[in-house]
Design a protein around this motif. Structure first.
Motif, short mmCIF file in Angstrom:
data_model
loop_
_atom_site.label_atom_id
_atom_site.label_comp_id
_atom_site.label_asym_id
_atom_site.label_seq_id
_atom_site.Cartn_x
_atom_site.Cartn_y
_atom_site.Cartn_z
N SER A 5 0.86 -1.18 0.00
CA SER A 5 0.00 0.00 0.00
C SER A 5 0.90 1.23 0.00
O SER A 5 2.10 1.16 0.29
CB SER A 5 -0.90 0.01 1.23
OG SER A 5 -0.14 0.30 2.39
N LYS A 6 0.31 2.37 -0.31
CA LYS A 6 1.08 3.62 -0.30
C LYS A 6 1.66 3.86 1.10
O LYS A 6 2.79 4.32 1.24
CB LYS A 6 0.20 4.78 -0.72
CG LYS A 6 -0.25 4.72 -2.15
CD LYS A 6 -1.22 5.85 -2.44
CE LYS A 6 -1.89 5.65 -3.78
NZ LYS A 6 -2.95 6.64 -4.00
N LYS A 7 0.87 3.55 2.12
CA LYS A 7 1.34 3.77 3.48
C LYS A 7 2.53 2.87 3.80
O LYS A 7 3.47 3.30 4.45
CB LYS A 7 0.21 3.53 4.48
CG LYS A 7 -0.79 4.65 4.52
CD LYS A 7 -1.79 4.46 5.63
CE LYS A 7 -2.74 5.62 5.67
NZ LYS A 7 -3.68 5.55 6.76
N ASP A 8 2.49 1.61 3.34
CA ASP A 8 3.61 0.70 3.58
C ASP A 8 4.90 1.23 2.96
O ASP A 8 5.97 1.16 3.56
CB ASP A 8 3.31 -0.69 3.03
CG ASP A 8 2.25 -1.42 3.84
OD1 ASP A 8 2.09 -1.09 5.04
OD2 ASP A 8 1.59 -2.31 3.27
N LYS A 11 6.23 3.87 5.14
CA LYS A 11 6.77 3.32 6.40
C LYS A 11 8.18 2.80 6.15
O LYS A 11 9.08 3.01 6.95
CB LYS A 11 5.85 2.21 6.91
CG LYS A 11 4.60 2.72 7.56
CD LYS A 11 3.72 1.57 8.02
CE LYS A 11 2.38 2.09 8.47
NZ LYS A 11 1.43 1.02 8.76
N VAL A 28 6.41 11.36 8.72
CA VAL A 28 5.49 10.28 8.38
C VAL A 28 4.04 10.71 8.61
O VAL A 28 3.16 10.44 7.79
CB VAL A 28 5.80 9.00 9.19
CG1 VAL A 28 4.81 7.91 8.87
CG2 VAL A 28 7.22 8.55 8.89
N GLY A 29 3.79 11.39 9.71
CA GLY A 29 2.41 11.83 10.00
C GLY A 29 1.87 12.72 8.90
O GLY A 29 0.73 12.55 8.46
N ASN A 32 1.28 10.55 5.75
CA ASN A 32 0.08 9.72 5.89
C ASN A 32 -1.19 10.55 5.78
O ASN A 32 -2.18 10.10 5.21
CB ASN A 32 0.11 8.94 7.20
CG ASN A 32 1.06 7.77 7.15
OD1 ASN A 32 1.36 7.25 6.07
ND2 ASN A 32 1.56 7.36 8.30
N TYR A 33 -1.16 11.76 6.34
CA TYR A 33 -2.33 12.64 6.22
C TYR A 33 -2.62 12.95 4.75
O TYR A 33 -3.75 12.87 4.30
CB TYR A 33 -2.10 13.94 7.00
CG TYR A 33 -3.19 14.96 6.76
CD1 TYR A 33 -4.42 14.86 7.41
CD2 TYR A 33 -3.01 16.01 5.88
CE1 TYR A 33 -5.42 15.77 7.18
CE2 TYR A 33 -4.00 16.93 5.63
CZ TYR A 33 -5.21 16.81 6.30
OH TYR A 33 -6.22 17.72 6.06
N ILE A 35 -1.72 11.19 2.14
CA ILE A 35 -2.17 9.97 1.49
C ILE A 35 -3.65 9.72 1.77
O ILE A 35 -4.42 9.35 0.89
CB ILE A 35 -1.32 8.76 1.93
CG1 ILE A 35 0.09 8.89 1.36
CG2 ILE A 35 -1.96 7.45 1.49
CD1 ILE A 35 1.06 7.87 1.90
N ASP A 36 -4.05 9.94 3.03
CA ASP A 36 -5.47 9.77 3.38
C ASP A 36 -6.35 10.69 2.55
O ASP A 36 -7.44 10.32 2.15
CB ASP A 36 -5.70 10.04 4.87
CG ASP A 36 -5.17 8.91 5.75
OD1 ASP A 36 -4.95 7.79 5.22
OD2 ASP A 36 -4.98 9.15 6.95
#
Length: 167
Positions: A5-8, A11, A28-29, A32-33, A35-36
């Motif tokens: 996933s994009k999040k992986d 990470k 990272v925060g 991830n924001y 990406i969400d």
């Protein structure tokens, strides 16, 4: 290899090192924001009558947007939905609402003074929040009230309110 996933991916990127062997600093925060935001498209805001149409189509099992659009075409140009879709060029907005879901825009109303023959006097919201009267002028210049305000200020005559249409 399994797809990540994009999040992986991000990470794993947090452990990346630059060519000098030093760790890179990645927020990272924040990533991830963002990406969400990409993964969850914003729901468009549509009028109540459009939301109702979409709900009815889904209740009858029409999951195909092409059929839903054909049914709008069948309503003819005297239909409010037809005009909104074709003449006001809202086909993209309709498609987004169909695919992503939607928020319903709040319906607004004009409130004419009751029992007058020509409906030229309307209730008016002053800057201080008080209600008074205003005569004449263009409809777009009159105060607009929400359903909640109608219930609060005009409970006995709220049935006489006129829905604000396209301006």
């Amino acid at each position: 290899m399994n797809k990540l996933s994009k999040k992986d991916v991000f990470k794993y990127a947090t452990f990346a090192r630059n060519l000098d062997g030093q760790e890179n600093v990645i927020r990272v925060g924040a990533i991830n924001y963002l990406i969400d935001q990409l993964d969850e498209p914003e729901k468009p805001v549509v009028p109540q009558f459009v939301a109702k149409y979409i709900e009815i189509q889904r209740e009858y099992g029409y999951e195909n947007i092409g059929i839903a659009i054909k049914r709008i075409e069948g309503r003819g140009e005297h239909s409010r939905l037809f005009n909104w879709f074709f003449f006001e060029n809202n086909s993209d907005l309709f498609a987004k609402a169909w695919i992503y879901g939607y928020e319903v825009e709040e319906t607004l109303y004009y409130m004419p003074l009751p029992y007058q023959s020509n409906n030229t006097i309307y209730y008016y919201k002053q800057d201080d929040g008080k209600i008074s009267f205003k005569q004449g002028g263009m409809m777009k210049d009159h105060s607009k009230f929400t359903q909640e305000e109608l219930d609060k200020y005009f409970p006995e005559i709220k049935h006489m309110a006129v829905e604000v249409r396209n301006e």
